[in-house]
Design a protein around this motif. Structure first.
Motif, PDB file in Angstrom:
ATOM      1  N   THR A   1       0.819  -1.218   0.000  1.00 22.81           N
ATOM      2  CA  THR A   1       0.000   0.000   0.000  1.00 22.81           C
ATOM      3  C   THR A   1       0.856   1.273   0.000  1.00 22.81           C
ATOM      4  O   THR A   1       0.473   2.293   0.567  1.00 22.81           O
ATOM      5  N   GLN A   2       2.033   1.206  -0.655  1.00 24.64           N
ATOM      6  CA  GLN A   2       2.926   2.366  -0.672  1.00 24.64           C
ATOM      7  C   GLN A   2       2.260   3.612  -1.247  1.00 24.64           C
ATOM      8  O   GLN A   2       2.580   4.733  -0.833  1.00 24.64           O
ATOM      9  N   ALA A   3       1.349   3.436  -2.170  1.00 28.24           N
ATOM     10  CA  ALA A   3       0.720   4.587  -2.830  1.00 28.24           C
ATOM     11  C   ALA A   3      -0.123   5.415  -1.869  1.00 28.24           C
ATOM     12  O   ALA A   3      -0.419   6.580  -2.140  1.00 28.24           O
ATOM     13  N   SER A   4      -0.475   4.826  -0.731  1.00 28.11           N
ATOM     14  CA  SER A   4      -1.299   5.551   0.242  1.00 28.11           C
ATOM     15  C   SER A   4      -0.478   6.479   1.128  1.00 28.11           C
ATOM     16  O   SER A   4      -1.028   7.276   1.886  1.00 28.11           O
ATOM     17  N   ILE A   5       0.861   6.392   1.054  1.00 33.00           N
ATOM     18  CA  ILE A   5       1.754   7.161   1.930  1.00 33.00           C
ATOM     19  C   ILE A   5       2.426   8.272   1.136  1.00 33.00           C
ATOM     20  O   ILE A   5       3.020   8.015   0.081  1.00 33.00           O
ATOM     21  N   ILE A   6       2.352   9.516   1.654  1.00 28.99           N
ATOM     22  CA  ILE A   6       3.046  10.608   0.965  1.00 28.99           C
ATOM     23  C   ILE A   6       4.490  10.736   1.432  1.00 28.99           C
ATOM     24  O   ILE A   6       5.326  11.311   0.731  1.00 28.99           O
ATOM     25  N   GLY A   7       4.803  10.202   2.618  1.00 28.92           N
ATOM     26  CA  GLY A   7       6.169  10.264   3.115  1.00 28.92           C
ATOM     27  C   GLY A   7       6.217  10.056   4.604  1.00 28.92           C
ATOM     28  O   GLY A   7       5.200   9.768   5.254  1.00 28.92           O
ATOM     29  N   GLY A   8       7.412  10.201   5.173  1.00 29.99           N
ATOM     30  CA  GLY A   8       7.548   9.998   6.601  1.00 29.99           C
ATOM     31  C   GLY A   8       8.945  10.291   7.093  1.00 29.99           C
ATOM     32  O   GLY A   8       9.801  10.792   6.351  1.00 29.99           O
ATOM     33  N   THR A   9       9.160   9.958   8.352  1.00 22.92           N
ATOM     34  CA  THR A   9      10.475  10.110   8.976  1.00 22.92           C
ATOM     35  C   THR A   9      10.865   8.788   9.628  1.00 22.92           C
ATOM     36  O   THR A   9      10.020   7.956   9.952  1.00 22.92           O
ATOM     37  N   GLU A  10      12.168   8.602   9.802  1.00 26.10           N
ATOM     38  CA  GLU A  10      12.724   7.439  10.498  1.00 26.10           C
ATOM     39  C   GLU A  10      13.706   7.947  11.534  1.00 26.10           C
ATOM     40  O   GLU A  10      14.575   8.768  11.241  1.00 26.10           O
ATOM     41  N   GLU A  11      13.596   7.453  12.766  1.00 26.13           N
ATOM     42  CA  GLU A  11      14.355   7.980  13.887  1.00 26.13           C
ATOM     43  C   GLU A  11      15.759   7.395  14.014  1.00 26.13           C
ATOM     44  O   GLU A  11      16.685   8.094  14.414  1.00 26.13           O
ATOM     45  N   THR A  12      15.945   6.119  13.685  1.00 26.25           N
ATOM     46  CA  THR A  12      17.142   5.412  14.136  1.00 26.25           C
ATOM     47  C   THR A  12      18.082   4.934  13.032  1.00 26.25           C
ATOM     48  O   THR A  12      17.700   4.805  11.874  1.00 26.25           O
ATOM     49  N   THR A  13      19.306   4.596  13.453  1.00 27.74           N
ATOM     50  CA  THR A  13      20.261   3.930  12.573  1.00 27.74           C
ATOM     51  C   THR A  13      19.743   2.563  12.152  1.00 27.74           C
ATOM     52  O   THR A  13      19.870   2.165  10.981  1.00 27.74           O
ATOM     53  N   SER A  14      19.147   1.822  13.103  1.00 26.53           N
ATOM     54  CA  SER A  14      18.625   0.491  12.787  1.00 26.53           C
ATOM     55  C   SER A  14      17.589   0.569  11.674  1.00 26.53           C
ATOM     56  O   SER A  14      17.605  -0.235  10.731  1.00 26.53           O
ATOM     57  N   GLY A  15      16.687   1.550  11.763  1.00 22.68           N
ATOM     58  CA  GLY A  15      15.679   1.722  10.732  1.00 22.68           C
ATOM     59  C   GLY A  15      16.275   2.174   9.411  1.00 22.68           C
ATOM     60  O   GLY A  15      15.863   1.709   8.337  1.00 22.68           O
ATOM     61  N   ALA A  16      17.246   3.074   9.483  1.00 21.11           N
ATOM     62  CA  ALA A  16      17.899   3.538   8.254  1.00 21.11           C
ATOM     63  C   ALA A  16      18.602   2.392   7.542  1.00 21.11           C
ATOM     64  O   ALA A  16      18.588   2.310   6.305  1.00 21.11           O
ATOM     65  N   ASP A  17      19.223   1.485   8.313  1.00 20.33           N
ATOM     66  CA  ASP A  17      19.880   0.319   7.704  1.00 20.33           C
ATOM     67  C   ASP A  17      18.856  -0.541   6.958  1.00 20.33           C
ATOM     68  O   ASP A  17      19.143  -1.048   5.857  1.00 20.33           O
ATOM     69  N   ARG A  18      17.674  -0.716   7.529  1.00 15.27           N
ATOM     70  CA  ARG A  18      16.637  -1.501   6.842  1.00 15.27           C
ATOM     71  C   ARG A  18      16.160  -0.787   5.579  1.00 15.27           C
ATOM     72  O   ARG A  18      15.967  -1.409   4.532  1.00 15.27           O
ATOM     73  N   LEU A  19      15.982   0.525   5.680  1.00 18.09           N
ATOM     74  CA  LEU A  19      15.494   1.292   4.530  1.00 18.09           C
ATOM     75  C   LEU A  19      16.492   1.271   3.383  1.00 18.09           C
ATOM     76  O   LEU A  19      16.101   1.291   2.206  1.00 18.09           O
ATOM     77  N   ARG A  20      17.777   1.244   3.702  1.00 16.11           N
ATOM     78  CA  ARG A  20      18.812   1.258   2.671  1.00 16.11           C
ATOM     79  C   ARG A  20      19.259  -0.153   2.303  1.00 16.11           C
ATOM     80  O   ARG A  20      20.108  -0.310   1.421  1.00 16.11           O
ATOM     81  N   GLY A  21      18.700  -1.148   3.000  1.00 12.20           N
ATOM     82  CA  GLY A  21      19.031  -2.532   2.722  1.00 12.20           C
ATOM     83  C   GLY A  21      17.839  -3.272   2.165  1.00 12.20           C
ATOM     84  O   GLY A  21      17.487  -3.136   0.993  1.00 12.20           O
ATOM     85  N   GLU A  22      17.171  -4.035   3.016  1.00 11.88           N
ATOM     86  CA  GLU A  22      16.084  -4.907   2.563  1.00 11.88           C
ATOM     87  C   GLU A  22      14.910  -4.156   1.942  1.00 11.88           C
ATOM     88  O   GLU A  22      14.189  -4.709   1.099  1.00 11.88           O
ATOM     89  N   LEU A  23      14.697  -2.890   2.325  1.00 12.86           N
ATOM     90  CA  LEU A  23      13.541  -2.132   1.820  1.00 12.86           C
ATOM     91  C   LEU A  23      13.907  -1.130   0.728  1.00 12.86           C
ATOM     92  O   LEU A  23      13.047  -0.391   0.245  1.00 12.86           O
ATOM     93  N   ALA A  24      15.171  -1.109   0.323  1.00  8.91           N
ATOM     94  CA  ALA A  24      15.665  -0.044  -0.561  1.00  8.91           C
ATOM     95  C   ALA A  24      14.901   0.046  -1.874  1.00  8.91           C
ATOM     96  O   ALA A  24      14.651   1.138  -2.383  1.00  8.91           O
ATOM     97  N   ARG A  25      14.535  -1.085  -2.438  1.00  9.06           N
ATOM     98  CA  ARG A  25      13.913  -1.076  -3.766  1.00  9.06           C
ATOM     99  C   ARG A  25      12.392  -1.048  -3.717  1.00  9.06           C
ATOM    100  O   ARG A  25      11.738  -1.027  -4.766  1.00  9.06           O
ATOM    101  N   THR A  26      11.831  -1.057  -2.523  1.00  9.94           N
ATOM    102  CA  THR A  26      10.374  -1.185  -2.422  1.00  9.94           C
ATOM    103  C   THR A  26       9.688   0.009  -1.780  1.00  9.94           C
ATOM    104  O   THR A  26       8.471   0.124  -1.851  1.00  9.94           O
ATOM    105  N   VAL A  27      10.453   0.888  -1.133  1.00  9.82           N
ATOM    106  CA  VAL A  27       9.857   2.088  -0.531  1.00  9.82           C
ATOM    107  C   VAL A  27       9.812   3.182  -1.592  1.00  9.82           C
ATOM    108  O   VAL A  27      10.851   3.688  -2.020  1.00  9.82           O
TER     109      VAL A  27
END
Length: 395
Positions: free
Chosen positions: A134-160
């Motif tokens: 349901t990515q199309a329902s989100i206009i954007g957001g924030t991420e607080e942590t290094t742990s989350g940033a690692d996921r966003l730039r790793g396993e989720l990099a191509r899907t967010v």
């Protein structure tokens, strides 16, 4: 609302009021948002430590017109804060006693509320959105942590497919919150939970990122002898020149009286390392996820376990030695006994970064690129100037 809930809400209101009075940066943002209403028509879904400082952030976003639907992080939710926020009309899920399964259910409940902006910690909400498609329902957001940033730039990099501003990329947060506030709160939480002396004690910090730097600095400032474990050669070089003993974990495990993880990585302390630890070593984790210490194996291999209180368990090992585990391997400055977390001033700074980054998402998401990205430079510079003014250093 039961009498217990009413009492909890009253306690939460009192604590939030005190903290609100000590967060002048968010007070300025709250007044500005009340006038401009940047979040009108938006629903913000949050997964972040639920404690009084976070409540002041949520009040600030609500003043700007946001509808809030929120949950905390595993093991760190403060029930009086939840009760106060519910009393104020916010939709909040979770309690301090939640299991991991219940916490996962809370995340799903937030996403079921159909937010269009995410305030994330550990990328749990972003991962849930991707899983649902349901990515199309989100206009954007924030991420607080290094742990989350690692996921966003790793396993989720191509899907967010939406922009996520990584608050932990901010140099302001790195210095003000991670180094100085986490460093201070970890040391004072260690003293409060264990009631042990710091001077002369051997403390090993695993990881020399911004949080690790602060933890090492503040333990040394109170008289501890500090060793650092760091795989990145440049950070290890920095730690050595900062005057810390730098060696491998296997070399330092038997030297440590206290061993604290600050890496964001899984199973940093695991396997054969447990056999190298001296008797009654204190193990604590400062990272977002409760996975840096292999607690499951530590408990499974135990000959017996003494639950001293809700912040301490003494795990007796087959080799005759014991390990003292803080807060079950969770972030012990927020999940341990009498949790205080980071200082009010540092969270005023960090949560203003959150508030203004979310405002940018709400008003100009099209000006940002998809995926993880740093806090816009103009926001960083604006907040740096306001913080210096607030501390009186500009006079």
């Amino acid at each position: 609302m039961t009498a217990t809930d009413t009492d909890l809400a009253a306690k939460g209101r009192a604590r939030i009021a005190w903290i609100r009075s000590r967060m002048p940066l968010l007070a300025q943002a709250r007044a500005a948002f009340a006038a401009t209403q940047p979040f009108a028509g938006h629903r913000i879904g949050m997964s972040l430590h639920l404690e009084p400082k976070t409540a002041v952030l949520l009040e600030t976003l609500a003043a700007g017109g946001a509808e809030i639907i929120a949950t905390g992080n595993f093991g760190s939710t403060q029930d009086d804060t939840v009760a106060a926020l519910r009393e104020a009309g916010m939709t909040v899920f979770g309690s301090r006693a939640d299991t991991l399964e219940q916490h996962a259910g809370n995340i799903r409940a937030v996403l079921d509320g159909a937010p269009d902006i995410l305030l994330d910690n550990g990328a749990d909400l972003a991962a849930g959105i991707v899983e649902r498609g349901t990515q199309a329902s989100i206009i954007g957001g924030t991420e607080e942590t290094t742990s989350g940033a690692d996921r966003l730039r790793g396993e989720l990099a191509r899907t967010v497919s939406f922009p996520i501003v990584v608050i932990n990329d901010s140099r302001l947060k790195a210095i003000g919150e991670n180094r100085h506030a986490v460093g201070q709160s970890i040391v004072e939480s260690f003293m409060r939970i264990t009631n042990l002396m710091v001077p002369g004690r051997h403390v090993v910090v695993v990881g020399y990122g911004w949080c690790g730097r602060g933890i090492a600095q503040y333990f040394r400032s109170l008289g501890a002898q500090v060793g650092v474990v760091e795989l990145d050669v440049m950070k290890a070089f920095e730690a050595a020149l900062d005057g810390f003993r730098v060696a491998s974990l296997t070399e330092l495990a038997g030297w440590a009286d206290v061993l604290i993880t600050a890496t964001g990585r899984e199973r940093v302390v695991a396997g054969d390392v447990f056999d190298l630890l001296r008797d009654d070593v204190v193990l604590g984790n400062s990272g977002h996820f409760p996975w840096e210490i292999d607690v499951a194996t530590l408990r499974a291999d135990a000959s017996s376990i003494d639950q001293v209180d809700d912040g301490i368990e003494r795990i007796h090992r087959p080799n005759g030695r014991s390990v003292v585990l803080l807060a079950g391997g969770r972030m012990f400055n927020l999940a341990g006994r009498e949790p205080k977390g980071n200082s009010l001033e540092s969270m005023d700074l960090g949560f203003l970064l959150q508030a203004l980054s979310l405002e940018r998402i709400a008003t100009d998401a099209g000006g940002l690129f998809p995926g993880a990205q740093p806090v816009p430079d103009d926001i960083e510079r604006f907040i740096a100037a306001r913080f210096v003014e607030a501390m009186g250093a500009a006079r």
